[in-house]
Design an enzyme around this catalytic site. Sequence first.
Site, PDB file in Angstrom:
ATOM      1  N   HIS A  23       0.823  -1.218   0.000  1.00  0.00           N
ATOM      2  CA  HIS A  23       0.000   0.000   0.000  1.00  0.00           C
ATOM      3  C   HIS A  23       0.853   1.263   0.000  1.00  0.00           C
ATOM      4  O   HIS A  23       0.434   2.291   0.524  1.00  0.00           O
ATOM      5  CB  HIS A  23      -0.949   0.029   1.202  1.00  0.00           C
ATOM      6  CG  HIS A  23      -1.884  -1.138   1.288  1.00  0.00           C
ATOM      7  ND1 HIS A  23      -2.696  -1.518   0.257  1.00  0.00           N
ATOM      8  CD2 HIS A  23      -2.146  -2.003   2.297  1.00  0.00           C
ATOM      9  CE1 HIS A  23      -3.419  -2.562   0.617  1.00  0.00           C
ATOM     10  NE2 HIS A  23      -3.098  -2.881   1.854  1.00  0.00           N
ATOM     11  N   ARG A  26      -0.716   4.701  -1.071  1.00  0.00           N
ATOM     12  CA  ARG A  26      -1.903   5.276  -0.408  1.00  0.00           C
ATOM     13  C   ARG A  26      -1.676   6.745  -0.044  1.00  0.00           C
ATOM     14  O   ARG A  26      -2.625   7.515   0.050  1.00  0.00           O
ATOM     15  CB  ARG A  26      -2.236   4.492   0.865  1.00  0.00           C
ATOM     16  CG  ARG A  26      -2.625   3.078   0.612  1.00  0.00           C
ATOM     17  CD  ARG A  26      -4.107   2.925   0.554  1.00  0.00           C
ATOM     18  NE  ARG A  26      -4.429   1.515   0.387  1.00  0.00           N
ATOM     19  CZ  ARG A  26      -5.565   1.110  -0.112  1.00  0.00           C
ATOM     20  NH1 ARG A  26      -6.477   1.962  -0.464  1.00  0.00           N
ATOM     21  NH2 ARG A  26      -5.786  -0.163  -0.258  1.00  0.00           N
ATOM     22  N   ASP A  80      -6.312  -5.560  -3.736  1.00  0.00           N
ATOM     23  CA  ASP A  80      -6.970  -6.051  -2.530  1.00  0.00           C
ATOM     24  C   ASP A  80      -8.054  -7.031  -2.968  1.00  0.00           C
ATOM     25  O   ASP A  80      -9.109  -7.121  -2.371  1.00  0.00           O
ATOM     26  CB  ASP A  80      -7.573  -4.894  -1.726  1.00  0.00           C
ATOM     27  CG  ASP A  80      -6.529  -4.166  -0.908  1.00  0.00           C
ATOM     28  OD1 ASP A  80      -5.498  -4.770  -0.598  1.00  0.00           O
ATOM     29  OD2 ASP A  80      -6.751  -2.990  -0.570  1.00  0.00           O
TER      30      ASP A  80
END
Length: 185
Positions: A23, A26, A80
């Site tokens: 991630h 992000r 995801d």
Amino acid sequence: GFELIERALETAEIPARVYHPTHINRERWLFDAAKKLVTRGVTVDLTAFPDDGETLMAADAIAEWHAQGHPMEQLTCSSDGAGCLPTFDDDGRLIDMDIGDPITLLQAIQRLLELQVPLEEFLPVFTSNVARVLALHGKGRVAVGADADLAVLTPEGELRQLWACGQLMVEDGTVCTPGPFESTT
């Protein structure tokens, strides 16, 4: 951030190859910090997700990474896919539950092709790099004795065929071999 990983690299005997933060796109500051972290031998992972207008998209991050000359072999991209994506209100109460969609990986590949990043430069981020980092020995490459997983794409990145373990799973948008949780109707 990566403070704990950096501290572990300084003090622990655990090799850098063990760490694989995900991630990293992000937040812009996290992505920028990841560029420095890879100089220590760590691999990092971007997450492909739908555009929310705020987050650095995986394709844009990969294109930037490539353009700036960062080591492509230390970058992976995942989704995801089928993971839980909860939404909470300001008081921390669950207000919605969604799931990640693996199609975001294909969408990232299509965007990279639009950006004219050479396929041979970015494809390992989705394939062989992932297999290497996760020690999936039969995955991530086309070779005798490998698992015969293959996605056939048009020049624009549209999926024509999907093969898994040598079995045709999807052809021209039609599921040929449904998974255990998919309906055939």
